[in-house]
Design a protein around this motif. Structure first.
Motif, short mmCIF file in Angstrom:
data_model
loop_
_atom_site.label_atom_id
_atom_site.label_comp_id
_atom_site.label_asym_id
_atom_site.label_seq_id
_atom_site.Cartn_x
_atom_site.Cartn_y
_atom_site.Cartn_z
N TYR A 1 -6.28 4.70 4.00
CA TYR A 1 -6.88 3.39 3.74
C TYR A 1 -7.74 2.96 4.93
O TYR A 1 -7.47 3.34 6.07
CB TYR A 1 -5.80 2.31 3.56
N THR B 1 -9.86 2.97 -0.11
CA THR B 1 -9.16 4.23 0.12
C THR B 1 -10.15 5.27 0.63
O THR B 1 -11.34 5.23 0.31
CB THR B 1 -8.48 4.75 -1.16
N LEU C 1 0.85 -1.19 0.00
CA LEU C 1 0.00 0.00 0.00
C LEU C 1 0.88 1.24 0.00
O LEU C 1 1.90 1.27 0.69
CB LEU C 1 -0.91 0.04 1.23
#
Length: 321
Positions: free
Chosen positions: A205, A168, A78
């Motif tokens: 996130y 997200t 990520l």
């Protein structure tokens, strides 16, 4: 049953409960520049789901490349945004080099990045929002990785990878791509103009693990209404990883407002303090980290590099905190 037998039964039951809790916990391991400390450049965290899925968040500069032995298997990478200290424009060669306040980061990985190199080497998926997926697909191709491993998930959507649901959420920050990540005339034009390329807005996130734990990763952000409306009211995050470094993100007072009044999680992991926050694993007086802990109304866990913390589905720390 005599007392000796009762004691043995009690010990067995206690160990069984402990093993069950460990099996159902999400493990969180910080990868910082100095073993056992929380230092100025530390951003990277590995989350391991009970099913074994391993997620690397914001590798930045304190993961020693794809060959860092602390990484192990990585399934998902990520990247909250493309600033060098998060995507990784350079990185450490070894842990414990330089000082906690000023770690040595001599390995330059431009125009690719630490995150791209790790994704390609580990054959992982890199999951991002905004316009970042196309950029990362191009970078994966340039290092002979698979461009199809760059996956999109935008605000309000969800993508499940390895059993972990990923979405997200908005972050209030910037996300300009430095010309140093580019090549050719465009890079020179942007550099001369003093601007970066656009890869869309920055993100945070929300991760939902198979044990029910919901984690908010703030990325670099200021205070935003979505922290209540989306992160708390919709997703119900119980564990928050929040940046507290001030100037570039929320400072300790603002971050305390976010957790105390907006999200109200059960626990917090401090992040992005931009300081040598600890000495011999103890939070130093006069630091932003110390101030944030004192202002927060729930447990704040300090991410000491290499020390794994485990959390159950309600964000109660079951080990390592």
């Amino acid at each position: 049953m005599n007392n000796a037998c009762k004691s043995l039964v009690a010990a067995f039951l206690a160990s069984t409960v402990s093993l069950s809790a460990a099996a159902d916990s999400v493990k969180v391991t910080p990868l910082g520049s100095h073993d056992g400390e929380f230092c100025a450049m530390d951003r990277a965290l590995i989350f391991e789901d009970p099913n074994g899925t391993r997620i690397l968040y914001d590798a930045g500069r304190t993961v020693a490349g794809a060959d860092d032995p602390r990484l192990g298997n990585i399934d998902v990478v990520l990247v909250s945004h493309v600033h060098g200290d998060h995507v990784g424009d350079r990185h450490i060669r070894d842990v414990n080099q330089g000082s906690c306040g000023g770690p040595e980061v001599p390995v330059v990985v431009l125009p690719e990045s630490n995150s791209v190199n790790i994704t390609a080497a580990k054959k992982a998926k890199i999951v991002t929002g905004s316009e970042m997926p196309a950029f990362f697909a191009s970078k994966l191709k340039s290092v002979e990785g698979n461009p199809e491993d760059s996956l999109l998930v935008r605000f309000g959507a969800e993508r499940v990878v390895g059993g972990v649901a990923i979405t997200t959420v908005p972050a209030v920050h910037s996300n300009g791509l430095s010309p140093s990540f580019l090549t050719g005339p465009l890079a020179e034009y942007l550099k001369a103009a003093g601007v970066g390329a656009s890869v869309g807005p920055p993100t945070g996130y929300v991760l939902t693990f198979t044990n029910g734990l919901v984690v908010y990763l703030s990325g670099d952000t200021g205070i935003t209404a979505e922290q209540k409306l989306v992160v708390k009211d919709h997703y119900g995050a119980s564990l928050v990883v929040l940046n507290i470094g001030d100037t570039y993100t929320t400072g300790p007072e603002e971050a305390a407002y976010v957790v105390n009044d907006l999200i109200k999680p059960n626990a917090v992991i401090a992040s992005h303090a931009n300081e040598a926050a600890t000495k011999e694993g103890i939070v130093r007086d006069g630091t932003r980290t110390k101030q944030f802990i004192s202002l927060s109304s729930m447990p704040v866990h300090v991410p000491l590099s290499g020390k794994t913390m485990s959390f159950d589905g309600t964000a109660h720390c079951t080990d390592g905190c």
